[in-house]
Design a protein around this motif. Structure first.
Motif, PDB file in Angstrom:
ATOM      1  N   ILE A   1       0.927  -1.061   0.146  1.00  0.00           N
ATOM      2  CA  ILE A   1      -0.169  -0.314   0.236  1.00  0.00           C
ATOM      3  C   ILE A   1       1.074   1.251   0.081  1.00  0.00           C
ATOM      4  CG2 ILE A   1      -1.871   1.122   0.995  1.00  0.00           C
ATOM      5  CD1 ILE A   1      -2.474  -2.277   0.180  1.00  0.00           C
ATOM      6  N   ALA A   2       0.714   2.031  -1.284  1.00  0.00           N
ATOM      7  CA  ALA A   2       1.471   3.353  -1.148  1.00  0.00           C
ATOM      8  C   ALA A   2       0.900   4.522  -0.203  1.00  0.00           C
ATOM      9  CB  ALA A   2       1.457   3.579  -2.713  1.00  0.00           C
ATOM     10  N   MET A   3       1.670   4.955   0.953  1.00  0.00           N
ATOM     11  CA  MET A   3       1.047   6.128   1.866  1.00  0.00           C
ATOM     12  C   MET A   3       1.943   7.214   0.905  1.00  0.00           C
ATOM     13  SD  MET A   3      -0.379   4.845   3.379  1.00  0.00           S
ATOM     14  CE  MET A   3      -0.745   5.448   4.845  1.00  0.00           C
ATOM     15  N   GLY A   4       1.026   8.567   1.673  1.00  0.00           N
ATOM     16  CA  GLY A   4       2.611   9.793   1.212  1.00  0.00           C
ATOM     17  C   GLY A   4       2.308  10.359   0.235  1.00  0.00           C
ATOM     18  N   LYS A   5       3.095  10.884  -0.568  1.00  0.00           N
ATOM     19  CA  LYS A   5       3.464  11.293  -1.822  1.00  0.00           C
ATOM     20  C   LYS A   5       3.285  10.468  -3.215  1.00  0.00           C
ATOM     21  CE  LYS A   5       4.874  16.391  -1.583  1.00  0.00           C
ATOM     22  NZ  LYS A   5       4.745  16.468  -0.111  1.00  0.00           N
TER      23      LYS A   5
ATOM     24  N   GLU B   1       1.328  12.420  -6.660  1.00  0.00           N
ATOM     25  CA  GLU B   1       2.189  13.745  -6.141  1.00  0.00           C
ATOM     26  C   GLU B   1       3.607  13.567  -5.858  1.00  0.00           C
ATOM     27  OE1 GLU B   1      -0.900  15.972  -4.134  1.00  0.00           O
ATOM     28  OE2 GLU B   1      -0.159  14.612  -2.444  1.00  0.00           O
ATOM     29  N   LEU B   2       4.398  12.411  -6.502  1.00  0.00           N
ATOM     30  CA  LEU B   2       5.650  12.488  -5.630  1.00  0.00           C
ATOM     31  C   LEU B   2       6.413  13.533  -6.288  1.00  0.00           C
ATOM     32  CD1 LEU B   2       6.966  10.049  -3.872  1.00  0.00           C
ATOM     33  CD2 LEU B   2       7.357   8.874  -5.774  1.00  0.00           C
TER      34      LEU B   2
ATOM     35  N   GLN C   1      -4.882  10.265   9.166  1.00  0.00           N
ATOM     36  CA  GLN C   1      -4.603  11.302   8.255  1.00  0.00           C
ATOM     37  C   GLN C   1      -3.724  10.610   7.174  1.00  0.00           C
ATOM     38  OE1 GLN C   1      -3.059  14.955  10.169  1.00  0.00           O
ATOM     39  NE2 GLN C   1      -2.860  16.074   7.686  1.00  0.00           N
ATOM     40  N   ALA C   2      -2.808  10.243   8.089  1.00  0.00           N
ATOM     41  CA  ALA C   2      -1.840   9.558   7.248  1.00  0.00           C
ATOM     42  C   ALA C   2      -2.521   8.536   6.005  1.00  0.00           C
ATOM     43  CB  ALA C   2      -0.930   8.660   7.447  1.00  0.00           C
ATOM     44  N   LEU C   3      -3.593   7.881   6.358  1.00  0.00           N
ATOM     45  CA  LEU C   3      -4.690   6.915   5.770  1.00  0.00           C
ATOM     46  C   LEU C   3      -5.466   7.722   3.948  1.00  0.00           C
ATOM     47  CD1 LEU C   3      -5.562   4.669   8.637  1.00  0.00           C
ATOM     48  CD2 LEU C   3      -3.857   3.617   6.538  1.00  0.00           C
TER      49      LEU C   3
END
Length: 997
Positions: free
Chosen positions: A201-205, A210-211, A295-297
């Motif tokens: 599962i990718a998180m964050g940007k 939006e990496l 919030q991260a999820l």
């Protein structure tokens, strides 16, 4: 070469933007670059790059790396004949030394930029997967990854794709890379792969598509056993596959690294298992997860491995994410996390921090995510993982004004573009704007700023950062006002329900009442309402950061109603930022300060006096002068005391406001020194104010009864905390009264006059008033309540010579003249000094008596049902413990240590340390405990409006005490634990110093 030829080339290079034309000219004379020198098309293309010098140097290296002259000629011919390749290749070489290094190592990879077809413009995950599919090992995967990155960078620097498309392509490339790395790990351990299902599962940007060019790729792993497999074995196998996949991406080889894979956003962070089952994830999120984890999820997205399992994970945690805004202290937690990010930036880097600093990218992301979590519960259109996408939907749904959304999006794009180009240069993870002028010039040119790149870059950067700072505060609060204000047709309006939701999320317990206050303050077309609509968005945020937002808003409405027609009031709040923030802090910190302000609303002006000088406590001579002047204008004693109370009310507010403002924002700091300074400030200011008030009352009584002169000299001696300059907001004034008949006066008449003075002073000071009481307590006089209120100096001398007990010597340690005849006060001090600083100290019997008295006090005076460990006065490690220990040292050693001859506890403690009577460590322990206990008592008075020696039981009052002491929302338990811990350490020192010989 002729001088003319050289001069012509040199001039052309300068005209094309080369900064070191001499070096460029020498390079163009080398073999293989003559065609470039003589081709105006190539020189124009070099001049169009971010850094022509860098681009030329990179091209020279690339030509040199070609395997033979034919390959070099092919490259030059293709460059000359193909504008797309020319723009792409030279654009990359002028922006990135890291990609120039890659091309020098892999001389044929330039051909990846030759193709120019519509399908080449926006490759997705599948296209990138094909580009990585032939990589058989980690080293070749890095080469293939850089080749794909080269194509993204080329489209980016040429403007073929915009910021959002660049970031999405980088996320797609990361997705393809994770898939290929997991495939390599599975090929290396087929038995492990056969045992389990593993979802990445990718998180964050990355999860939000939006990496950055260089960023950690945040992931969470979900594992399940295949049918028939043992779950424990399957999870261990999944953990090995996940670890191997992370190493493939993260480890450094001869081709460098790709990027670190970071799994620390998983449940329990780095302390938790790397891989969990779906049910284990859910159990954690339902019971233990903190607000920031939800919030991260927001950006969670399945990207690799078992995509069906990944989709199940996202579907399962989604409802929990959209319930996060209902959690207690939700907004406060989010805001606290943002403050912590800023606090952790090194001071030297704050001004250059593009991402984390004030007005940076994180401000945009936090504001948008906060709005998503609050309103996304009922509006599924807001659940985008992309910042820009979510901002568009917030504007479309009316949660953010369209103009604000446009400004914020523009600022975000500019700041992210800066970040991209900074990272692209060396492909290093950084968010700092470079300080070197050459780096800034390249950065500015890469963003299309060509006239004066350095100046334009800094101007645009600061402008966009200022927009972000302003809108970050405005976004969450402004629509609340729009919901109640009279808006022009077409302007955004939150529905009443959405406004209530937002207020609840902010921590307002009565959103309906809050909306009524906002409507009363901000509705209408008057200038007053317009200014309130400017002020309230920021004020609402400050109120929300307190323990009682409802009280803050209600009190602000009351003050505004009282001062609304005063021309300076709203102008002060609008034009002096410190005044508005200070007022918000004071109004939401408890009952005492707002109650004082409501009785003297004009004291708001103290909050905005320049750089805060208005909150500086006034010195006793100035206070006494003002009070005596007010008393002199009054017609009688009652009017005189009312006038003195008016000054006292204003000055108490000044002190309370200074205390509250000074206490604010101390979490995550070492605050002992600050707390000690605030204790000294309050103790000194309240003691001076009490002395001045008593002096004024004494003047009024004498004037009304005897004119200007009493038949006896009269003085008041401060005792206890009053004499020690340590009064709190709710302290009584312990005093002794002493008089001495004037020469030739009748002694009985003098005694009657002195007693009438005391009686009248006590009567006047006890007249009903809404102000905090000022009670005179004379119980420390000789013979206590049974003895006369007033004695002559000779009577005191006779009593102390014949009857004085050891406890009275101890009490006299804090005796200090506070009002009345100064000469008489000085002689009283001369009289008592031999008692309180006995020559050769105390005998053993006196020491035992003091210990016995203290033990008796502890057993008899503790209120029934009180928790001794939290009682600030009598409890172990509390005020009494510290003060009796210090006073025993004074009684024993004051005769030989001049520094101990002080009425002030902390000063005596320091003197004992300097004299070697107590260690530095024990001194610090006792001082910390005394300061903390004093702060708690002051906090209780500020919060509840009445004195108390223990912590409040009501949760909101307890939270307000915690806020005053530097503990954020939800940390009242930490505050109580810290108090117990501090008191316990102090008690251990007391046991050693006070009870042992």
């Amino acid at each position: 070469m002729t001088p003319g030829r050289r001069s012509s080339t040199f001039t052309r290079l300068l005209r094309h933007g080369f900064t070191d034309a001499s070096a460029a000219e020498r390079l163009l004379e080398t073999a293989g670059l003559g065609a470039v020198r003589d081709d105006p098309v190539l020189l124009d293309a070099l001049g169009a790059t971010a850094d022509p010098d860098l681009a030329l140097h990179g091209l020279a290296r690339l030509l040199e790396a070609q395997p033979d002259p034919t390959a070099r000629r092919e490259l030059l011919d293709t460059l000359t004949g193909s504008k797309p390749l020319r723009d792409r290749l030279l654009g990359v070489l002028g922006a990135s030394t890291a990609l120039a290094d890659h091309l020098a190592r892999h001389a044929g990879d330039w051909q990846a930029l030759v193709t120019y077809e519509p399908r080449d413009l926006h490759p997705g995950v599948e296209e990138f997967e094909r580009g990585l599919a032939e990589a058989p090992d980690p080293v070749s995967l890095r080469v293939a990854y850089r080749r794909c990155l080269l194509s993204i960078a080329a489209r980016d620097v040429c403007g073929t794709i915009d910021l959002a498309e660049t970031a999405a392509e980088l996320a797609d490339l990361a997705t393809a890379t994770l898939r290929r790395a997991l495939a390599l790990a599975s090929d290396a351990a087929p038995d492990d792969a056969a045992l389990c299902r593993l979802a990445v599962i990718a998180m964050g940007k990355c999860g939000g598509n939006e990496l950055n060019y260089v960023s950690d790729v945040d992931v969470i792993f979900v594992g399940e056993a295949v049918e028939g497999a043992d779950e424990a074995k399957a999870l261990r196998a999944a953990g090995r596959l996940a670890s191997h996949m992370m190493r493939i991406c993260s480890e450094t080889t001869v081709e460098g690294s790709i990027w670190p894979v970071d799994a620390n956003l998983r449940p329990e962070g780095r302390n938790g298992p790397l891989v969990r089952t779906l049910s284990s994830h859910l159990a954690y999120y339902q019971r233990w997860a903190k607000t920031w984890e939800f919030q991260a999820l927001l950006k969670a997205r399945p990207v690799a491995g078992d995509l069906e399992l990944g989709a199940d994970y996202v579907d399962a945690v989604g409802p929990l994410v959209w319930q996060a805004a209902e959690r207690e202290n939700f907004v406060a937690d989010v805001q606290k996390m943002r403050r912590r990010v800023v606090e952790n930036i090194p001071v030297a880097e704050v001004e250059r921090e593009l991402k984390l600093g004030p007005g940076g990218l994180r401000d945009v992301e936090f504001a948008v995510q906060l709005l998503q979590l609050v309103h996304g519960r009922t509006d599924a259109s807001l659940r985008s993982g992309s910042t820009l996408g979510a901002l568009r939907e917030l504007a479309a749904g009316g949660y953010v004004g369209r103009a604000d959304a446009t400004q914020l999006a523009d600022a975000y794009r500019f700041l992210r573009s800066m970040e991209h180009r900074i990272q692209l240069y060396r492909l290093r993870r950084t968010h700092l704007v470079p300080e070197d002028e050459a780096d800034q010039r390249r950065l500015g040119r890469s963003l299309g700023l060509r006239a004066d790149p350095v100046a334009e870059l800094n101007r645009e950067w600061k402008r966009h950062a200022a927009v972000v700072r302003r809108l970050h505060e405005k976004l969450f609060y402004r629509p609340l006002l729009d919901a109640v204000a009279q808006l022009a047709p077409g302007e955004v309006r939150l529905s009443p329900e959405a406004a209530r939701e937002r207020l609840v999320a902010l921590g307002y317990a009565d959103p309906a009442a809050a909306l009524r206050h906002l409507e009363a303050l901000a509705s209408g077309v008057t200038r007053k309402a317009a200014i309130q609509r400017t002020l309230l968005p920021v004020l609402l945020g400050w109120f929300a950061d307190s323990a009682d937002p409802d009280a803050g808003l209600l009190n602000f409405r009351k003050v505004s109603d009282a001062l609304g027609k005063t021309p300076w009031y709203l102008r002060l709040l609008r034009d002096e930022g410190a005044a508005a923030e200070n007022l918000a802090r004071v109004l939401s910190a408890g009952r005492l300060a707002p109650d004082l302000l409501m009785r003297a609303p004009e004291a708001v002006a103290l909050l905005g006096d320049g750089d805060g000088g208005g909150l500086e406590p006034r010195l006793r001579p100035h206070l006494e002068q003002e009070i005596l002047a007010a008393v002199g204008r009054a017609d009688d004693g009652e009017q005189a005391v009312a006038a003195a109370r008016g000054v006292r009310r204003r000055e108490l507010f000044r002190t309370a406001a200074a205390d509250i403002v000074g206490s604010y924002g101390t979490e995550a700091q070492t605050v002992e020194a600050n707390q000690g300074a605030l204790v000294d400030l309050v103790g000194g200011a309240v003691s001076d104010l009490t002395a001045a008030t008593l002096a004024g009352t004494l003047r009024a009584v004498v004037r009304d009864g005897w004119g200007d002169t009493l038949p006896t000299r009269f003085a008041m001696i401060g005792m206890g905390r009053f004499g020690g300059h340590e009064l709190g907001y709710g302290s009584d004034a312990d005093v002794l009264f002493v008089h001495e008949p004037q020469d030739g006066a009748d002694e009985r008449e003098a005694s009657d006059a002195a007693n009438r003075v005391v009686s009248e002073m006590r009567r006047l000071l006890q007249l009903p008033s809404a102000d905090p009481p000022l009670l005179i307590d004379a119980d420390l006089r000789p013979e206590g309540k049974s003895g006369p209120l007033v004695r002559t100096l000779k009577s005191y001398e006779a009593y102390y010579r014949r009857w004085s007990l050891v406890w009275e010597s101890q009490a006299l340690l804090r005796a200090e003249p506070v009002a009345g005849d100064e000469e008489l006060g000085r002689r009283f001090v001369e009289l008592i000094d031999p008692l309180r600083y006995p020559e050769r100290g105390l005998g053993d019997e006196a020491v035992r008596e003091i210990r016995r008295l203290k033990a008796r006090m502890e057993s008899e005076r503790l209120p029934r049902g009180a928790d001794p460990k939290l009682h600030t006065k009598i409890g172990p490690g509390g005020l009494s413990d510290v003060e009796w220990t210090v006073q025993l040292l004074q009684l024993r050693h004051g005769w030989e240590v001049p520094g101990l001859r002080t009425t002030r506890t902390r000063a005596a403690l320091r003197a004992a340390r300097e004299a070697g009577l107590i260690s530095a460590e024990d001194t610090a322990t006792l001082d910390e405990a005394w300061v903390l206990a004093t702060r708690v008592r002051n906090a209780v008075m500020l919060v509840r409006g009445r004195a108390g020696d223990t912590f409040p039981s009501h949760s909101r009052e307890l939270a307000a005490v915690g806020r005053y002491l530097g503990y954020g929302p939800g940390h009242a338990g930490d505050m109580l634990d810290a108090y117990r811990r501090t008191a316990r350490r102090a008690r251990a020192v007391v046991e050693s110093l006070f009870y042992q010989d």
